[in-house]
Design a protein around this motif. Sequence first.
Motif, PDB file in Angstrom:
ATOM      1  N   GLY A 109      12.201 -34.118 -71.140  1.00 30.18           N
ATOM      2  CA  GLY A 109      12.112 -33.450 -72.426  1.00 30.18           C
ATOM      3  C   GLY A 109      11.561 -34.364 -73.491  1.00 30.18           C
ATOM      4  O   GLY A 109      11.183 -35.509 -73.213  1.00 30.18           O
ATOM      5  N   PRO A 110      11.511 -33.851 -74.742  1.00 30.47           N
ATOM      6  CA  PRO A 110      10.981 -34.637 -75.847  1.00 30.47           C
ATOM      7  C   PRO A 110      12.020 -35.573 -76.450  1.00 30.47           C
ATOM      8  O   PRO A 110      13.203 -35.234 -76.521  1.00 30.47           O
ATOM      9  N   TYR A 111      11.569 -36.742 -76.880  1.00 32.40           N
ATOM     10  CA  TYR A 111      12.408 -37.736 -77.561  1.00 32.40           C
ATOM     11  C   TYR A 111      11.657 -38.155 -78.816  1.00 32.40           C
ATOM     12  O   TYR A 111      10.427 -37.991 -78.884  1.00 32.40           O
ATOM     13  N   PHE A 112      12.378 -38.704 -79.783  1.00 31.43           N
ATOM     14  CA  PHE A 112      11.794 -38.880 -81.119  1.00 31.43           C
ATOM     15  C   PHE A 112      12.071 -40.273 -81.664  1.00 31.43           C
ATOM     16  O   PHE A 112      13.231 -40.694 -81.719  1.00 31.43           O
ATOM     17  N   ARG A 113      11.037 -40.979 -82.019  1.00 31.40           N
ATOM     18  CA  ARG A 113      11.214 -42.291 -82.659  1.00 31.40           C
ATOM     19  C   ARG A 113      10.144 -42.440 -83.731  1.00 31.40           C
ATOM     20  O   ARG A 113       8.956 -42.215 -83.449  1.00 31.40           O
ATOM     21  N   TYR A 114      10.578 -42.870 -84.916  1.00 27.61           N
ATOM     22  CA  TYR A 114       9.634 -43.008 -86.013  1.00 27.61           C
ATOM     23  C   TYR A 114       8.948 -44.365 -85.883  1.00 27.61           C
ATOM     24  O   TYR A 114       9.316 -45.330 -86.531  1.00 27.61           O
ATOM     25  N   GLU A 115       7.964 -44.425 -84.984  1.00 24.74           N
ATOM     26  CA  GLU A 115       7.256 -45.676 -84.725  1.00 24.74           C
ATOM     27  C   GLU A 115       5.842 -45.590 -85.291  1.00 24.74           C
ATOM     28  O   GLU A 115       5.391 -44.516 -85.678  1.00 24.74           O
ATOM     29  N   ALA A 116       5.155 -46.725 -85.304  1.00 25.84           N
ATOM     30  CA  ALA A 116       3.746 -46.723 -85.698  1.00 25.84           C
ATOM     31  C   ALA A 116       2.944 -46.183 -84.519  1.00 25.84           C
ATOM     32  O   ALA A 116       2.884 -46.831 -83.474  1.00 25.84           O
ATOM     33  N   PRO A 117       2.364 -44.995 -84.653  1.00 24.52           N
ATOM     34  CA  PRO A 117       1.702 -44.382 -83.503  1.00 24.52           C
ATOM     35  C   PRO A 117       0.442 -45.139 -83.086  1.00 24.52           C
ATOM     36  O   PRO A 117      -0.277 -45.682 -83.926  1.00 24.52           O
ATOM     37  N   GLN A 118       0.209 -45.200 -81.821  1.00 27.00           N
ATOM     38  CA  GLN A 118      -1.020 -45.748 -81.243  1.00 27.00           C
ATOM     39  C   GLN A 118      -1.099 -45.202 -79.815  1.00 27.00           C
ATOM     40  O   GLN A 118      -0.188 -44.487 -79.402  1.00 27.00           O
ATOM     41  N   ALA A 119      -2.168 -45.571 -79.098  1.00 23.91           N
ATOM     42  CA  ALA A 119      -2.293 -45.044 -77.736  1.00 23.91           C
ATOM     43  C   ALA A 119      -1.047 -45.427 -76.947  1.00 23.91           C
ATOM     44  O   ALA A 119      -0.652 -46.590 -76.911  1.00 23.91           O
ATOM     45  N   GLY A 120      -0.390 -44.451 -76.336  1.00 25.73           N
ATOM     46  CA  GLY A 120       0.792 -44.748 -75.525  1.00 25.73           C
ATOM     47  C   GLY A 120       2.067 -44.914 -76.330  1.00 25.73           C
ATOM     48  O   GLY A 120       3.113 -45.236 -75.775  1.00 25.73           O
ATOM     49  N   ARG A 121       1.998 -44.716 -77.646  1.00 21.17           N
ATOM     50  CA  ARG A 121       3.206 -44.799 -78.483  1.00 21.17           C
ATOM     51  C   ARG A 121       3.170 -43.658 -79.493  1.00 21.17           C
ATOM     52  O   ARG A 121       2.250 -43.576 -80.298  1.00 21.17           O
ATOM     53  N   TYR A 122       4.147 -42.788 -79.406  1.00 18.35           N
ATOM     54  CA  TYR A 122       4.137 -41.590 -80.240  1.00 18.35           C
ATOM     55  C   TYR A 122       5.473 -41.425 -80.945  1.00 18.35           C
ATOM     56  O   TYR A 122       6.438 -42.101 -80.623  1.00 18.35           O
ATOM     57  N   ARG A 123       5.505 -40.508 -81.911  1.00 23.53           N
ATOM     58  CA  ARG A 123       6.775 -40.221 -82.598  1.00 23.53           C
ATOM     59  C   ARG A 123       7.559 -39.154 -81.860  1.00 23.53           C
ATOM     60  O   ARG A 123       8.770 -39.174 -81.865  1.00 23.53           O
TER      61      ARG A 123
END
Length: 425
Positions: A109-123
Motif C-alpha cells: 500500500g501507500p506510505y507517506f514521508r515529507y521528503e525532498a522528492p527525486q528519482a526513487g524518493r517520493y512523498r
Amino acid sequence: MSNKSNNFRTPIGTRDLLPPDSARWQALLDAFAAKAAMAGFGLISTPTFEDVGVFSRVGEGTDVVRKEMYEFADKSDRRMALRPEGTAPVCRAFVQHRPPVPWKVWYHGPYFRYEAPQAGRYRQFHQIGAEVLGSADPDVDVEVISLAWSVLRAVGLERVLLLVNSMGDAETRVEYGRAVRDHLQANLADIDEDDRDKVDHHPLRVLDSKRPGTRAVTAEGPRLADYLSPEAVRHFERVQDGLGALGIPFAIEPRLVRGLDYYTHTTFEFTSSALDAAQNTVCGGGRYDGLVEELGGPPTPGIGFGMGIERLLLACDAEEQFPTPTTDPAVWVVDVADGRSARDLTHELRQAGVAADRSFDGRSMRSQMRNADRSGAQLALIVGEQELQQGQVAVRRLRNDESGQLMIARSEVVSEVRRLLEADS
Ligand code: HAM
C-alpha cells in the motif's frame, strides 16, 4: 486560493499510476502474493492513517517521525498521522487482535514521508512488506530474508546485494550508542558539519553517513561486533549459517544501523548496483523485539521487511527486467449494424473467459477496424446487417493478413473463437 484555470496536477512527490504501467505494478503484487502464500504468509491491510502515537516508537529521534511525518488533527481534534511505514501498524493490529503466533503477514500500500522528492524518493510511495511476530528463532530471520530474496529473483533482478548486520539486543544498542557518541565527540572537529547535530542524540545515525570526513572518523570508531552478547553472536551466526544453506549470497556490513529506532539483532538491506547510490536500497528490514511491548502488547519478538515498489521497478528498468505484461484483448468485436451484437458478444466472450473489447459510439467500419488493429487483439469479429440476418459472424485474423475472412455461426461464437485462438497460439 482558488485555481482559476483548474489546472490541477499531482501534489509534489506523488505520481499517478496509469495503464499500461499499472499492469506491471499488478504483476509485481501477484508475484509477491504467490511467494508469500507459498511461505504461509496471509495478507493484512491496515488503515492509511493511525493515531500519531503508533509511530512515536519508530521512533522519535528519526527523521521519518521528527521531520517527515504527515500529521494532522481530525475534526474531533485527534492527532493523526498518515502512516510513514508499515511495521508499527502491523504491531498495533497484533496488540489489538491478539492472533495466534507465529503471526506471518504481508501487506502492500501507500506510505507517506515529507521528503525532498527525486528519482526513487517520493512523498507518497508504495511498499510491499512482510512481518513475522511471535518468534525469536533465527531461522525466522532466514525465512523472512529468503522471502524478499525470492521475490527479487522472481522479477529477474541480478544486480542486488544483500547486506546484513546485527544490532544485538536493546542494551547493546544503548551501550554501543554511548561508545560511538564518546568517540564522535572526541573527534568532533573532523566530522562533517552536516552530521554534527546527530552526534549527541542519535550517534548511530552518524554511522551510515556517506560524507568522507565523517566516514574517516567512524571507520576508526568502536565496532558493534565487540559489543554483542554471546547470545546475540549465536543468533547472528545461525542467521548467516541459514543464508549460506539456502544459497543466498550476502555481505556483513557493520555500519548498517538503518533509519528507524526499533531494530534489534538482525538488520538487512538489499541494494541495487543498477541504481544511483543515494536511492539504491530496494528493500530494508530487520528484527524489532521490543516494538509490540512498546505498543502495549506482551513481550513479542518480530522481524520483517519493506520493499519500495517504485524503486524495485526502477531497478528492473535499469536491468531491463520484468517487462510490462500485455493486457491486449484476444478479440475485438466490430459492429456496423446497431451495436447490439457488440454489446452481447463481448459479454458472452468475457463470461467464457475470453478477453474481448469493442468500439463505442457507432463508429464507421474503418474506424472500428483501426481500433481492432491497435488493440493488439488476435481476432476481429465483424457483424454487419448481412451477418445479422444470416445468423453469422465474420472473423478476421488480425496478425495474419493473408488468411482472409471466414464465417462462423452466431450460435457457435464462443467455441469457434476458442478453437481459432488455440490454433493461432
Ligand atoms: P525503510 O527502510 O524506511 O523501512 O523503507 C523500506 C523501503 O521503502 C526502502 O528500502 C525503500 O525501498 C522504500 N522507501 C522508503 N522511503 C521511500 C521514499 N520516500 N520513496 C520511495 N521509496 C521509499 C521501513 O519502512 C520498515 N517498516 C521496514 C521493515 C519492516 N522493518 C521491519 N519490518
